[in-house]
Write a protein that holds these residues in place. Structure first.
Motif, short mmCIF file in Angstrom:
data_model
loop_
_atom_site.label_atom_id
_atom_site.label_comp_id
_atom_site.label_asym_id
_atom_site.label_seq_id
_atom_site.Cartn_x
_atom_site.Cartn_y
_atom_site.Cartn_z
N UNK A 189 0.84 -1.20 0.00
CA UNK A 189 0.00 0.00 0.00
C UNK A 189 0.88 1.25 0.00
N UNK A 190 1.92 1.23 0.80
CA UNK A 190 2.83 2.38 0.90
C UNK A 190 3.50 2.66 -0.44
N UNK A 191 3.88 1.60 -1.15
CA UNK A 191 4.56 1.76 -2.44
C UNK A 191 3.57 1.82 -3.61
N UNK A 192 2.28 1.81 -3.28
CA UNK A 192 1.20 1.91 -4.27
C UNK A 192 1.26 0.79 -5.30
N UNK A 193 1.49 -0.43 -4.81
CA UNK A 193 1.48 -1.60 -5.68
C UNK A 193 0.13 -2.29 -5.57
N UNK A 194 -0.17 -3.13 -6.54
CA UNK A 194 -1.45 -3.84 -6.54
C UNK A 194 -1.48 -4.91 -5.44
N UNK A 195 -2.58 -4.94 -4.71
CA UNK A 195 -2.75 -5.92 -3.64
C UNK A 195 -3.26 -7.26 -4.15
N UNK A 196 -3.78 -7.29 -5.34
CA UNK A 196 -4.37 -8.53 -5.85
C UNK A 196 -3.36 -9.66 -5.95
N UNK A 197 -2.10 -9.35 -6.13
CA UNK A 197 -1.09 -10.41 -6.20
C UNK A 197 -0.78 -10.98 -4.82
N UNK A 198 -1.05 -10.21 -3.80
CA UNK A 198 -0.72 -10.63 -2.44
C UNK A 198 -1.88 -11.34 -1.74
N UNK A 199 -3.10 -11.00 -2.09
CA UNK A 199 -4.27 -11.51 -1.38
C UNK A 199 -4.39 -13.04 -1.35
N UNK A 200 -4.09 -13.76 -2.42
CA UNK A 200 -4.21 -15.23 -2.35
C UNK A 200 -3.32 -15.86 -1.27
N UNK A 201 -2.22 -15.21 -0.94
CA UNK A 201 -1.32 -15.76 0.06
C UNK A 201 -1.90 -15.72 1.47
N UNK A 202 -2.94 -14.94 1.67
CA UNK A 202 -3.59 -14.87 2.98
C UNK A 202 -4.41 -16.12 3.29
N UNK A 203 -4.73 -16.90 2.29
CA UNK A 203 -5.56 -18.09 2.51
C UNK A 203 -4.88 -19.10 3.43
N UNK A 204 -3.60 -19.34 3.22
CA UNK A 204 -2.90 -20.35 4.02
C UNK A 204 -2.89 -20.01 5.51
N UNK A 205 -2.48 -18.81 5.92
CA UNK A 205 -2.51 -18.55 7.36
C UNK A 205 -3.92 -18.55 7.94
N UNK A 206 -4.90 -18.12 7.17
CA UNK A 206 -6.27 -18.13 7.67
C UNK A 206 -6.72 -19.57 7.93
N UNK A 207 -6.39 -20.46 7.03
CA UNK A 207 -6.73 -21.88 7.22
C UNK A 207 -5.96 -22.45 8.41
N UNK A 208 -4.70 -22.09 8.54
CA UNK A 208 -3.88 -22.59 9.65
C UNK A 208 -4.42 -22.10 11.00
N UNK A 209 -4.92 -20.90 11.03
CA UNK A 209 -5.48 -20.35 12.27
C UNK A 209 -6.82 -21.01 12.58
N UNK A 210 -7.63 -21.22 11.57
CA UNK A 210 -8.97 -21.75 11.78
C UNK A 210 -9.07 -23.25 11.93
N UNK A 211 -8.07 -24.00 11.48
CA UNK A 211 -8.15 -25.46 11.47
C UNK A 211 -8.41 -26.06 12.85
N UNK A 212 -7.72 -25.62 13.91
CA UNK A 212 -8.03 -26.20 15.23
C UNK A 212 -9.48 -26.01 15.64
N UNK A 213 -10.06 -24.89 15.29
CA UNK A 213 -11.47 -24.66 15.62
C UNK A 213 -12.36 -25.61 14.85
N UNK A 214 -12.03 -25.87 13.59
CA UNK A 214 -12.82 -26.81 12.79
C UNK A 214 -12.72 -28.21 13.39
N UNK A 215 -11.54 -28.58 13.84
CA UNK A 215 -11.37 -29.89 14.45
C UNK A 215 -12.20 -30.01 15.72
#
Length: 136
Positions: free
Chosen positions: A19-45
């Motif tokens: 954001x600071x360098x005014x680059x597109x965030x769309x290339x970065x957003x898919x990478x957020x899926x892995x940590x979100x799944x890692x955080x939520x997996x224990x709750x799903x279990x």
């Protein structure tokens, strides 16, 4: 879960740089899926495990109401197998499994589960009553 949180924080920092360098965030957003799944997996279990406990409780109620019903006992045994393969220190789970093992005629396993429940909660009246009943 901790690794997921660390990854999420790192990605958030990288996102801030984007954001600071005014680059597109769309290339970065898919990478957020892995940590979100890692955080939520224990709750799903936990939700899944909770559903399995409910299944044992229902099967146990049916088997206790109809002690001669082989189908009810088979259903109880199958439900118990699903829950028993996961290690737990939850005294309620151990007590439920102890009652189920008692209904299935497996007194040694029932006593093991009662003892596990009493290690965590030594003042559990229900566990002490069940232990006394199993030792008769």
């Amino acid at each position: 879960m901790v690794l997921g949180i660390v990854m999420f924080v790192m990605l958030a920092a990288v996102m801030f740089l984007y954001v600071y360098r005014e680059r597109k965030l769309t290339t970065l957003l898919p990478f957020f899926m892995l940590p979100v799944v890692m955080i939520g997996f224990p709750a799903f279990q936990k939700i899944s495990f909770g559903n399995e406990i409910v299944s044992v409780e229902k099967a146990l109620a049916t088997a206790e109401a109809n002690p001669g019903d082989a189908k009810a006992k088979a259903q109880l045994e199958e439900s118990v197998k699903q829950v028993a393969k996961r290690p737990t220190t939850d005294p309620k789970v151990n007590l439920t499994l102890a009652r189920a093992y008692k209904a299935l005629g497996q007194r040694d396993r029932a006593l093991d589960r009662v003892d596990s429940a009493l290690k965590v909660n030594p003042r559990s009246n229900a566990a002490m009553r069940l232990r006394d009943d199993l030792r008769r």
